[in-house]
Write a protein that holds these residues in place. Structure first.
Motif, PDB file in Angstrom:
ATOM      1  N   UNK A 119     -14.058  -2.463 -46.669  1.00  0.00           N
ATOM      2  CA  UNK A 119     -14.615  -1.077 -46.801  1.00  0.00           C
ATOM      3  C   UNK A 119     -13.995  -0.587 -47.980  1.00  0.00           C
ATOM      4  N   UNK A 120     -12.655  -0.535 -48.564  1.00  0.00           N
ATOM      5  CA  UNK A 120     -12.212  -0.027 -49.648  1.00  0.00           C
ATOM      6  C   UNK A 120     -12.951  -0.642 -50.894  1.00  0.00           C
ATOM      7  N   UNK A 121     -13.001  -1.942 -50.645  1.00  0.00           N
ATOM      8  CA  UNK A 121     -13.666  -2.765 -51.745  1.00  0.00           C
ATOM      9  C   UNK A 121     -15.093  -2.302 -52.027  1.00  0.00           C
ATOM     10  N   UNK A 122     -15.857  -2.088 -51.151  1.00  0.00           N
ATOM     11  CA  UNK A 122     -17.495  -1.528 -51.134  1.00  0.00           C
ATOM     12  C   UNK A 122     -17.390  -0.339 -51.734  1.00  0.00           C
ATOM     13  N   UNK A 123     -16.303   0.636 -51.516  1.00  0.00           N
ATOM     14  CA  UNK A 123     -16.411   1.992 -52.005  1.00  0.00           C
ATOM     15  C   UNK A 123     -16.569   1.889 -53.611  1.00  0.00           C
ATOM     16  N   UNK A 124     -15.592   0.952 -54.218  1.00  0.00           N
ATOM     17  CA  UNK A 124     -15.688   0.901 -55.389  1.00  0.00           C
ATOM     18  C   UNK A 124     -16.679   0.157 -56.159  1.00  0.00           C
ATOM     19  N   UNK A 125     -17.243  -0.804 -55.306  1.00  0.00           N
ATOM     20  CA  UNK A 125     -18.608  -1.539 -55.821  1.00  0.00           C
ATOM     21  C   UNK A 125     -19.796  -0.644 -55.970  1.00  0.00           C
ATOM     22  N   UNK A 126     -19.735   0.330 -54.988  1.00  0.00           N
ATOM     23  CA  UNK A 126     -21.102   1.137 -54.908  1.00  0.00           C
ATOM     24  C   UNK A 126     -21.029   2.262 -56.302  1.00  0.00           C
ATOM     25  N   UNK A 127     -19.684   2.640 -56.689  1.00  0.00           N
ATOM     26  CA  UNK A 127     -19.592   3.266 -57.798  1.00  0.00           C
ATOM     27  C   UNK A 127     -20.006   2.486 -59.153  1.00  0.00           C
ATOM     28  N   UNK A 128     -20.060   1.113 -58.840  1.00  0.00           N
ATOM     29  CA  UNK A 128     -20.505   0.371 -60.101  1.00  0.00           C
ATOM     30  C   UNK A 128     -21.906   0.010 -59.734  1.00  0.00           C
ATOM     31  N   UNK A 129     -22.497   0.423 -58.825  1.00  0.00           N
ATOM     32  CA  UNK A 129     -23.999   0.036 -58.484  1.00  0.00           C
ATOM     33  C   UNK A 129     -24.019  -1.415 -58.086  1.00  0.00           C
ATOM     34  N   UNK A 130     -22.908  -1.927 -57.501  1.00  0.00           N
ATOM     35  CA  UNK A 130     -23.294  -3.320 -57.168  1.00  0.00           C
ATOM     36  C   UNK A 130     -23.159  -3.642 -55.682  1.00  0.00           C
ATOM     37  N   UNK A 131     -23.448  -2.589 -55.021  1.00  0.00           N
ATOM     38  CA  UNK A 131     -23.753  -2.438 -53.276  1.00  0.00           C
ATOM     39  C   UNK A 131     -24.522  -1.258 -53.033  1.00  0.00           C
ATOM     40  N   UNK A 132     -25.254  -1.533 -51.920  1.00  0.00           N
ATOM     41  CA  UNK A 132     -26.057  -0.397 -51.380  1.00  0.00           C
ATOM     42  C   UNK A 132     -25.104   0.304 -50.628  1.00  0.00           C
ATOM     43  N   UNK A 133     -25.314   1.747 -50.761  1.00  0.00           N
ATOM     44  CA  UNK A 133     -24.573   2.580 -50.099  1.00  0.00           C
ATOM     45  C   UNK A 133     -24.645   2.632 -48.615  1.00  0.00           C
ATOM     46  N   UNK A 134     -26.004   2.343 -48.034  1.00  0.00           N
ATOM     47  CA  UNK A 134     -26.086   1.940 -46.528  1.00  0.00           C
ATOM     48  C   UNK A 134     -24.959   0.937 -46.190  1.00  0.00           C
ATOM     49  N   UNK A 135     -24.695  -0.019 -46.643  1.00  0.00           N
ATOM     50  CA  UNK A 135     -23.677  -1.046 -46.233  1.00  0.00           C
ATOM     51  C   UNK A 135     -22.463  -0.491 -45.828  1.00  0.00           C
ATOM     52  N   UNK A 136     -22.122   0.491 -46.737  1.00  0.00           N
ATOM     53  CA  UNK A 136     -20.637   1.247 -46.806  1.00  0.00           C
ATOM     54  C   UNK A 136     -20.707   1.993 -45.333  1.00  0.00           C
ATOM     55  N   UNK A 137     -21.859   2.810 -45.238  1.00  0.00           N
ATOM     56  CA  UNK A 137     -21.889   3.613 -44.197  1.00  0.00           C
ATOM     57  C   UNK A 137     -21.970   2.869 -42.831  1.00  0.00           C
ATOM     58  N   UNK A 138     -22.747   1.800 -42.838  1.00  0.00           N
ATOM     59  CA  UNK A 138     -22.729   0.878 -41.467  1.00  0.00           C
ATOM     60  C   UNK A 138     -21.358   0.182 -41.138  1.00  0.00           C
ATOM     61  N   UNK A 139     -20.663  -0.198 -42.204  1.00  0.00           N
ATOM     62  CA  UNK A 139     -19.364  -0.666 -42.121  1.00  0.00           C
ATOM     63  C   UNK A 139     -18.287   0.190 -41.643  1.00  0.00           C
TER      64      UNK A 139
END
Length: 220
Positions: A119-139
Motif C-alpha cells: 500500500x505504501x509502495x502504491x502511494x508512491x507509484x501513483x504519484x509517478x502515474x505508474x499505477x491507477x488510483x483505484x488499486x490503492x483505494x481497493x487495497x
C-alpha cells in the motif's frame, strides 16, 4: 565526502539498473503475470459444478477453498519474487498487466504486513502515474476489512438476506463516500453496489429464488 557521495550515487544507479528488464525478461514476466492472473480468477468465483456433484456442497467447498488457499500462497511467492527483482510492476513497465501484478497483492489476506507494505509502495507509484488510483483505494479497503475496521471507499462488499450488496463491516464516512470514490476514479457507489448485487444474484440465483428473491434487489 565527495567520494562517499559518488559511491552512494553509483550504488543507487546499479540498484535502479538491476530493475530494468530486457526484452526477453519482459516476455517472461508477462507470461508469469498472465499465469498468476488466470489461476487467481479460476478460483475467484464458485466451485466447479463437477466438484460439487462429486463431493456434495460442503465437502466440495472445503476442497475448493483449500485449492484456492494453495494457489493464493503460490501466487504471493511469485509476486514477491518479481517485486524483489524488478520493483513494482506498474503501468510504465507492463502496461495494463499491472492489474495482473496487483491482484495477488489484493488477495494476500493471510499476509496483511505484505499488503501494508505494498500500500505504501502504491502511494508512491501513483504519484509517478505508474499505477491507477483505484488499486490503492481497493487495497486500503481490503486491509481495513482484514483488520475488522470500517472502509473509506466501500469497495469490499458482503450481502444481506435479500442478496443486496452492502459495505462489509461498514463505512467510515457514508456522507462523503461518493466524492471520495470519484477522486480515486471509482464508479459511483450506487452503480458499483447494483452491479455487485446483480452479479451475486446471477451466481446464487437458485438459492435466492428458493428464498423468494426472484430478481436482484437494486438500489433506487
Amino acid at each position: 565526502m565527495k567520494n562517499i557521495f559518488l559511491i552512494i550515487t553509483c550504488m543507487l544507479m546499479i540498484s535502479c539498473a538491476s530493475r530494468k528488464m530486457t526484452v526477453s525478461q519482459k516476455e517472461t514476466v508477462l507470461k508469469e503475470l498472465k499465469y498468476i492472473y488466470d489461476i487467481d480468477q479460476k478460483f475467484a468465483g464458485l466451485p466447479p459444478k463437477g466438484l460439487i456433484d462429486q463431493y456434495g456442497n460442503k465437502k466440495g467447498w472445503e476442497i475448493f477453498l483449500a485449492q484456492r488457499d494453495s494457489v493464493g500462497n503460490d501466487n504471493q511467492k511469485r509476486i514477491k519474487q518479481l517485486y524483489q527483482q524488478y520493483g513494482y510492476l506498474g503501468l510504465n513497465q507492463v502496461g495494463e498487466k499491472e492489474t495482473d501484478f496487483w491482484i495477488s497483492i489484493q488477495h494476500a489476506d493471510n499476509d496483511i504486513a505484505f499488503q501494508k507494505q505494498m500500500l505504501k509502495v502504491l502511494k508512491k507509484e501513483i504519484r509517478k502515474n505508474n499505477a491507477p488510483k483505484i488499486h490503492y483505494a481497493m487495497l486500503e479497503d481490503r486491509i481495513a476489512v482484514n483488520l475488522k475496521q470500517k472502509q473509506r471507499f466501500g469497495s469490499q462488499v458482503t450481502y444481506n438476506k435479500i442478496g443486496q450488496a452492502i459495505p462489509k463491516i461498514g463505512l467510515i464516512d457514508s456522507v462523503n463516500v461518493e466524492k471520495l470514490r470519484k477522486e480515486y476514479d471509482m464508479p459511483s457507489f450506487k452503480k458499483y453496489y447494483n452491479d455487485m448485487t446483480i452479479m451475486h444474484f446471477e451466481m446464487n440465483k437458485e438459492q435466492l429464488k428458493k428464498n423468494g428473491i426472484n430478481e436482484p434487489q437494486l438500489y433506487k
